[in-house]
Design an enzyme around this catalytic site. Structure first.
Site, PDB file in Angstrom:
ATOM      1  N   ASP A 123       0.868  -1.184   0.000  1.00  0.00           N
ATOM      2  CA  ASP A 123       0.000   0.000   0.000  1.00  0.00           C
ATOM      3  C   ASP A 123       0.903   1.231   0.000  1.00  0.00           C
ATOM      4  O   ASP A 123       2.100   1.135   0.283  1.00  0.00           O
ATOM      5  CB  ASP A 123      -0.900  -0.009   1.250  1.00  0.00           C
ATOM      6  CG  ASP A 123      -1.772   1.240   1.330  1.00  0.00           C
ATOM      7  OD1 ASP A 123      -2.330   1.630   0.286  1.00  0.00           O
ATOM      8  OD2 ASP A 123      -1.881   1.834   2.420  1.00  0.00           O
ATOM      9  N   SER A 124       0.292   2.378  -0.269  1.00  0.00           N
ATOM     10  CA  SER A 124       1.036   3.629  -0.208  1.00  0.00           C
ATOM     11  C   SER A 124       1.519   3.939   1.211  1.00  0.00           C
ATOM     12  O   SER A 124       2.438   4.720   1.393  1.00  0.00           O
ATOM     13  CB  SER A 124       0.144   4.770  -0.696  1.00  0.00           C
ATOM     14  OG  SER A 124      -1.055   4.786   0.048  1.00  0.00           O
TER      15      SER A 124
ATOM     16  N   CYS B 283      -3.919  -0.987  -1.985  1.00  0.00           N
ATOM     17  CA  CYS B 283      -4.148   0.428  -2.232  1.00  0.00           C
ATOM     18  C   CYS B 283      -5.186   0.623  -3.347  1.00  0.00           C
ATOM     19  O   CYS B 283      -4.981   0.185  -4.487  1.00  0.00           O
ATOM     20  CB  CYS B 283      -2.819   1.061  -2.647  1.00  0.00           C
ATOM     21  SG  CYS B 283      -2.906   2.825  -2.905  1.00  0.00           S
TER      22      CYS B 283
ATOM     23  N   GLU C   3      -6.388   9.149   9.850  1.00  0.00           N
ATOM     24  CA  GLU C   3      -5.008   9.129  10.375  1.00  0.00           C
ATOM     25  C   GLU C   3      -4.894   9.903  11.680  1.00  0.00           C
ATOM     26  O   GLU C   3      -4.041   9.613  12.511  1.00  0.00           O
ATOM     27  CB  GLU C   3      -4.045   9.659   9.317  1.00  0.00           C
ATOM     28  CG  GLU C   3      -4.068   8.758   8.091  1.00  0.00           C
ATOM     29  CD  GLU C   3      -2.787   8.705   7.300  1.00  0.00           C
ATOM     30  OE1 GLU C   3      -1.934   9.581   7.500  1.00  0.00           O
ATOM     31  OE2 GLU C   3      -2.669   7.775   6.478  1.00  0.00           O
TER      32      GLU C   3
ATOM     33  N   CYS D  25     -11.075   2.618  -0.652  1.00  0.00           N
ATOM     34  CA  CYS D  25      -9.797   3.164  -0.182  1.00  0.00           C
ATOM     35  C   CYS D  25      -9.474   2.487   1.137  1.00  0.00           C
ATOM     36  O   CYS D  25     -10.375   2.222   1.944  1.00  0.00           O
ATOM     37  CB  CYS D  25      -9.929   4.678   0.004  1.00  0.00           C
ATOM     38  SG  CYS D  25      -8.520   5.435   0.826  1.00  0.00           S
TER      39      CYS D  25
ATOM     40  N   HIS E  80      -8.389   3.413   3.900  1.00  0.00           N
ATOM     41  CA  HIS E  80      -8.737   4.051   5.169  1.00  0.00           C
ATOM     42  C   HIS E  80     -10.234   4.022   5.501  1.00  0.00           C
ATOM     43  O   HIS E  80     -10.625   4.199   6.648  1.00  0.00           O
ATOM     44  CB  HIS E  80      -8.315   5.520   5.148  1.00  0.00           C
ATOM     45  CG  HIS E  80      -6.834   5.742   5.162  1.00  0.00           C
ATOM     46  ND1 HIS E  80      -5.966   5.117   4.288  1.00  0.00           N
ATOM     47  CD2 HIS E  80      -6.077   6.528   5.954  1.00  0.00           C
ATOM     48  CE1 HIS E  80      -4.735   5.527   4.539  1.00  0.00           C
ATOM     49  NE2 HIS E  80      -4.778   6.385   5.547  1.00  0.00           N
TER      50      HIS E  80
HETATM   51  N1  DGL Z   1      -3.926   3.878   0.308  1.00  0.00           N
HETATM   52  C1  DGL Z   1      -4.583   4.895  -0.485  1.00  0.00           C
HETATM   53  C2  DGL Z   1      -5.778   4.254  -1.211  1.00  0.00           C
HETATM   54  O1  DGL Z   1      -6.301   3.232  -0.809  1.00  0.00           O
HETATM   55  C3  DGL Z   1      -5.032   6.065   0.368  1.00  0.00           C
HETATM   56  C4  DGL Z   1      -3.895   6.940   0.845  1.00  0.00           C
HETATM   57  C5  DGL Z   1      -3.141   7.580  -0.299  1.00  0.00           C
HETATM   58  O2  DGL Z   1      -3.663   8.534  -0.915  1.00  0.00           O
HETATM   59  O3  DGL Z   1      -2.049   7.143  -0.589  1.00  0.00           O
HETATM   60  O4  DGL Z   1      -6.206   4.777  -2.213  1.00  0.00           O
END
Ligand code: DGL
Length: 276
Positions: free
Chosen positions: A15-16, A78, A156, A190, A192
């Site tokens: 993931d990012s 992600c 977050e 997403c 989060h």
């Molecule tokens: N992990 C990213 C997603 O699921 C969210 C956070 C980001 O913008 O990197 O799209």
């Protein structure tokens, strides 16, 4: 009697940042005997506000890193990568799972009125990925995709509780059009957003079905490993989980625990992003 095949190599998840731990949480629940290698690109998060070329380049580097760990399958937890860089995943010499297709198929099959909401980052919504995948399964579906960038920092910062005024206001502000459109199914596209699910559910009402993209990806992973003889059948104990991050920012433990649901006490390794 022939023995069932077994594959002890780890599952790779990336993931990012740390949000993808919501998918690891689902994997641990479904596949407790599997070893997992997680890579969170905490040094370069967020991806959701970046341009497509950068997202593709980062995704390719993240996958290459996981492949150095001899993973048997890669899950792109992600939503942004899954939406913008599906070809990066398809071109890899091993099975991969994106979060887009599993959630889209479920949404297409559970909706009754055909009105489906998609929530994601700006890059995810711009890509039209979920709309395309839902329509492939249900051509007459009506999709309302909404970029909800503020949800990421709200989660977050831990402001995602059901009673939190910030969460409630942001949910109302972003999702009023979805309520007005009468969506009966909403994809949380997403990493989060599952943490905001109770606030979203309260606002939209109990009849609306929320589809957690990470949970569906974990379910598909379980099915795919079972069907292809790649489950780790030899391990009867708990699998090892190794966490790799490209930066260990302050507040790491709190954030990681928020997404994973349990504390991350060991096996955290920091990778220099310059080596990716
Ligand atoms: N992990 C990213 C997603 O699921 C969210 C956070 C980001 O913008 O990197 O799209």
């Amino acid at each position: 009697m022939s023995e069932k095949p077994s594959d002890s190599r780890p599952i790779g998840v990336f993931d990012s940042g740390l949000g993808g731990l919501t998918t690891v949480r689902q994997l641990l629940r479904r596949l407790p005997h599997e070893h997992i290698v997680y890579f969170g690109d905490t040094g370069r998060v967020p991806y959701g506000t970046r341009g497509e070329d950068v997202i593709r380049r980062y995704a390719a580097q993240d996958c290459a890193f996981l492949m150095q760990h001899d993973v048997k399958i890669i899950i792109a937890a992600c939503g942004t990568v899954s939406s913008v860089a599906p070809n990066v995943l398809k071109e890899l010499p091993l099975p991969t799972i994106s979060v887009v297709n599993p959630a889209s198929r479920v949404a297409a099959s559970v909706t009754k009125n055909g009105i489906i909401g998609v929530l994601g980052t700006a890059a995810t919504v711009k890509s039209g990925s979920y709309a395309k995948a839902v329509k492939a399964a249900k051509p007459d579906a009506k999709i309302h995709a909404i970029a909800c960038p503020m949800f990421v920092p709200i989660v977050e910062n831990g402001w995602n509780g059901v009673k939190d005024e910030v969460a409630k206001l942001a949910v109302e502000r972003y999702l009023q059009p979805l309520k007005d459109a009468g969506a009966d199914t909403v994809i949380l596209g997403c990493t989060h957003f599952p943490l905001l699910a109770p606030v979203i559910q309260n606002f939209l009402g109990d009849d609306v079905i929320l589809v957690d993209a990470g949970e569906e990806a974990a379910r598909v992973c379980q099915v795919q490993l079972a069907e292809t003889g790649m489950l780790n059948r030899e391990n009867e104990g708990e699998g090892d989980v190794n966490f790799y991050v490209s930066d260990q920012p302050s507040g790491f433990s709190t954030l990681a625990e928020r997404f994973l649901g349990v504390p991350v006490k060991k096996n955290v390794h920091v990778v220099d992003p310059g080596t990716l």
